[in-house]
Design an enzyme around this catalytic site. Structure first.
Site, PDB file in Angstrom:
ATOM      1  N   ASP A  69       7.845  -6.891   3.735  1.00 50.47           N
ATOM      2  CA  ASP A  69       8.842  -5.444   2.698  1.00 50.47           C
ATOM      3  C   ASP A  69       9.722  -5.391   3.657  1.00 50.47           C
ATOM      4  O   ASP A  69       9.900  -4.849   4.469  1.00 50.47           O
ATOM      5  CB  ASP A  69       7.338  -4.889   2.339  1.00 50.47           C
ATOM      6  CG  ASP A  69       7.186  -3.916   3.024  1.00 50.47           C
ATOM      7  OD1 ASP A  69       7.814  -3.480   3.945  1.00 50.47           O
ATOM      8  OD2 ASP A  69       5.832  -3.739   2.601  1.00 50.47           O
ATOM      9  N   PRO A 112       1.074  -1.250  -0.378  1.00 43.99           N
ATOM     10  CA  PRO A 112       0.322   0.032   0.020  1.00 43.99           C
ATOM     11  C   PRO A 112       0.755   0.841   0.023  1.00 43.99           C
ATOM     12  O   PRO A 112       1.956   1.562   0.673  1.00 43.99           O
ATOM     13  CB  PRO A 112      -0.873  -0.413   1.334  1.00 43.99           C
ATOM     14  CG  PRO A 112      -0.856  -1.045   2.432  1.00 43.99           C
ATOM     15  CD  PRO A 112       1.082  -2.062   1.323  1.00 43.99           C
ATOM     16  N   HIS A 124       8.722  -0.512   6.496  1.00 46.17           N
ATOM     17  CA  HIS A 124       8.220   0.731   5.710  1.00 46.17           C
ATOM     18  C   HIS A 124       8.909   1.358   4.775  1.00 46.17           C
ATOM     19  O   HIS A 124       9.292   3.078   5.219  1.00 46.17           O
ATOM     20  CB  HIS A 124       7.353   1.777   7.030  1.00 46.17           C
ATOM     21  CG  HIS A 124       6.275   3.047   6.524  1.00 46.17           C
ATOM     22  ND1 HIS A 124       5.320   2.344   7.280  1.00 46.17           N
ATOM     23  CD2 HIS A 124       5.385   3.945   5.359  1.00 46.17           C
ATOM     24  CE1 HIS A 124       4.029   3.330   6.455  1.00 46.17           C
ATOM     25  NE2 HIS A 124       4.593   3.890   5.926  1.00 46.17           N
TER      26      HIS A 124
HETATM   27  C1  LIG Z   1       5.672   6.448  -1.701  1.00 42.18           C
HETATM   28  C2  LIG Z   1       5.120   5.220  -0.446  1.00 42.18           C
HETATM   29  C3  LIG Z   1       4.428   6.035  -0.226  1.00 42.18           C
HETATM   30  C4  LIG Z   1       3.641   5.013   1.126  1.00 42.18           C
HETATM   31  N1  LIG Z   1       2.985   5.425   1.241  1.00 42.18           N
HETATM   32  C5  LIG Z   1       2.131   4.097   2.987  1.00 42.18           C
HETATM   33  C6  LIG Z   1       0.923   4.258   3.235  1.00 42.18           C
HETATM   34  O1  LIG Z   1      -0.002   5.294   2.767  1.00 42.18           O
HETATM   35  N2  LIG Z   1       0.394   3.777   3.860  1.00 42.18           N
HETATM   36  C7  LIG Z   1       1.842   2.220   4.340  1.00 42.18           C
HETATM   37  O2  LIG Z   1       0.858   1.378   5.146  1.00 42.18           O
HETATM   38  N3  LIG Z   1       2.503   2.027   3.891  1.00 42.18           N
HETATM   39  C8  LIG Z   1       3.177   2.791   2.549  1.00 42.18           C
HETATM   40  N4  LIG Z   1       4.129   2.865   2.177  1.00 42.18           N
HETATM   41  C9  LIG Z   1       5.252   1.594   2.704  1.00 42.18           C
HETATM   42  C10 LIG Z   1       5.135   0.203   1.868  1.00 42.18           C
HETATM   43  O3  LIG Z   1       3.803  -0.088   2.123  1.00 42.18           O
HETATM   44  C11 LIG Z   1       6.004  -0.688   1.641  1.00 42.18           C
HETATM   45  O4  LIG Z   1       6.670  -0.532   3.471  1.00 42.18           O
HETATM   46  C12 LIG Z   1       7.923   0.310   1.677  1.00 42.18           C
HETATM   47  O5  LIG Z   1       7.470   1.043   0.570  1.00 42.18           O
HETATM   48  C13 LIG Z   1       8.664  -0.765   1.208  1.00 42.18           C
HETATM   49  O6  LIG Z   1       9.582  -1.640   0.530  1.00 42.18           O
HETATM   50  P1  LIG Z   1      10.021  -0.493  -0.179  1.00 42.18           P
HETATM   51  O7  LIG Z   1       9.984   0.744  -1.172  1.00 42.18           O
HETATM   52  O8  LIG Z   1      12.331  -0.539  -0.304  1.00 42.18           O
HETATM   53  O9  LIG Z   1       9.488  -2.146  -1.034  1.00 42.18           O
HETATM   54  C14 LIG Z   1       5.042   3.598   1.602  1.00 42.18           C
HETATM   55  C15 LIG Z   1       6.150   4.027   0.500  1.00 42.18           C
HETATM   56  C16 LIG Z   1       6.346   4.494  -0.946  1.00 42.18           C
HETATM   57  C17 LIG Z   1       7.449   4.203  -1.504  1.00 42.18           C
END
Ligand SMILES: Cc1cc2nc3c(=O)[nH]c(=O)nc-3n(C[C@H](O)[C@H](O)[C@H](O)COP(=O)(O)O)c2cc1C
Length: 380
Positions: free
Chosen positions: A279, A57, A248
């Protein structure tokens, strides 16, 4: 916009650590195994998944490219994989469910108020969502230096810097304007006296709220952003259907331990059968295999998917998913396996002490057994 996607908390040491820790993990090649007819399918949380990874997400994806959420939804449907729809998304949860029925998972933040959060839960239920992800690692949005430097904020404010940025990126700017400037689509405009601002505290999300949510939500409940084995056990005992191990993408705490190091410890704590998602920092098919070997049942990807959309829209996304799927398949062949379901800690060169070794893994398919251990494939 690139910095918003690519950036992380503080000095971004944690983000680099996530990736370097994954890079250090080594897989054991095996030879002379017939690995024809490999399968990447996996069953998880009662659903058949076409691939062992899904779409994490992410808020405000449509900033990356006009219609990015539609592209993610279409890709999820085509591949048979889940797509997270954030509370902070620029697409309404109802619209996302209509585009990806059965595949869209709603991700909840408790912002504004608990009552507003519960109204979102009711909307998710009324729309037909089957899986709810409660994200618990954002009690307060962290300081992201790049966003501060760029003056990036939601709701958006236009200053001289943003004006020049837009002028120098006309393709993105015109496309985005024509499509309608992305806005948060799920927060209530003015609820309980408060509109939404990104920096607002989400700190009231506590164990009592989890209990309340578990009573209210009858579908599958996943708790996201867990790094402590003790927290994971308590979440399992509170009745959650899965724990989502994640830092995150190091966007919250720069001093976070590498998320991948928490995974085997949490697997050991919650037991062999409890569903775990992982993740943070996965960038290739080999990385995905490593996370599955370290105890994840299913993984999610974040930034890479938005990079792909930013580079080439829907085609970029599809190409990346193809590349990742191929990469997983080739990796399986290298380590002597036919099915992602057969991946366990025996494919690691140095399995962490917390995980059972090959000798300890059950081979009789009993209740506690993880399915089809690797050695059986190799020897049989
Ligand atoms: C642009 C962006 C917005 C994100 N927004 C949310 C969010 O609204 N809610 C949430 O649970 N995680 C959010 N995340 C975290 C992702 O769900 C995830 O945990 C994370 O991107 C995983 O790491 P990676 O980018 O190295 O694959 C966000 C990540 C990014 C890059």
């Amino acid at each position: 916009m690139f910095d918003f996607v690519d950036g992380a908390a503080g000095a971004e040491v944690g983000e680099g650590l996530n990736r370097s820790a994954i890079r250090e993990i080594r897989l054991q090649p095996r030879v002379l195994v017939n690995v024809e007819g490999r399968s990447l399918k996996r069953r998880f949380l009662g659903q058949d998944m076409g691939l062992p990874f899904g779409i994490a997400p992410m808020g405000m994806c449509n900033l990356t490219w006009p219609g990015a959420d539609n592209m993610l939804a279409a890709e999820a449907m085509r591949r048979g994989i889940p797509v997270g729809l954030s509370t902070a998304a620029s697409t309404s949860l109802e619209h996302m469910h209509a585009m990806a029925p059965g595949r869209a998972w709603f991700q909840l933040y408790v912002a504004q108020s608990r009552q507003a959060a519960m109204r979102l839960v009711d909307r998710a239920e009324a729309s037909g969502y089957e899986v709810l992800i409660l994200t618990v690692d954002v009690p307060q949005v962290s300081r992201r230096i790049r966003d501060l430097r760029n003056g990036f904020q939601i709701p958006f404010r236009m200053g001289a810097r943003q004006f020049f940025d837009f002028a120098f990126h006309p393709r993105w700017s015109i496309g985005t304007l024509l499509h309608g400037a992305p806005k948060v689509a799920n927060f209530e405009a003015e609820q309980d006296g408060k509109g939404f601002t990104r920096g607002e505290s989400r700190g009231s999300t506590d164990w009592a709220f989890l209990d309340e949510l578990r009573m209210r939500w009858t579908g599958k409940l996943v708790v996201k952003g867990v790094l402590s084995p003790d927290d994971a056990v308590r979440i399992r005992d509170a009745g959650a259907d899965a724990v989502y191990v994640s830092d995150h993408g190091a966007r919250q705490l720069d001093a976070t331990p590498a998320a991948i190091h928490a995974l085997p410890r949490i697997r050991a704590a919650v037991g062999p059968d409890y569903p775990l998602i992982f993740d943070s920092g996965l960038r290739s098919g080999e990385d995905i295999v490593k996370a599955l070997a370290l105890g994840a049942d299913f993984v999610m990807l974040g930034r890479p998917l938005l990079y792909a959309i930013g580079a080439d829209g829907a085609r970029g996304l599809s190409t990346l998913v193809d590349v990742l799927a191929d990469d997983i398949s080739v990796t399986l062949a290298q380590i002597g396996l036919k099915r992602v379901e057969d991946i366990d800690s025996r494919v690691l060169v140095n399995a962490p002490a917390e995980l059972p070794t090959g000798a300890e893994l059950p081979t009789d398919g009993g209740k506690d057994a993880k399915p089809a251990p690797a050695a059986r494939m190799v020897e049989g």
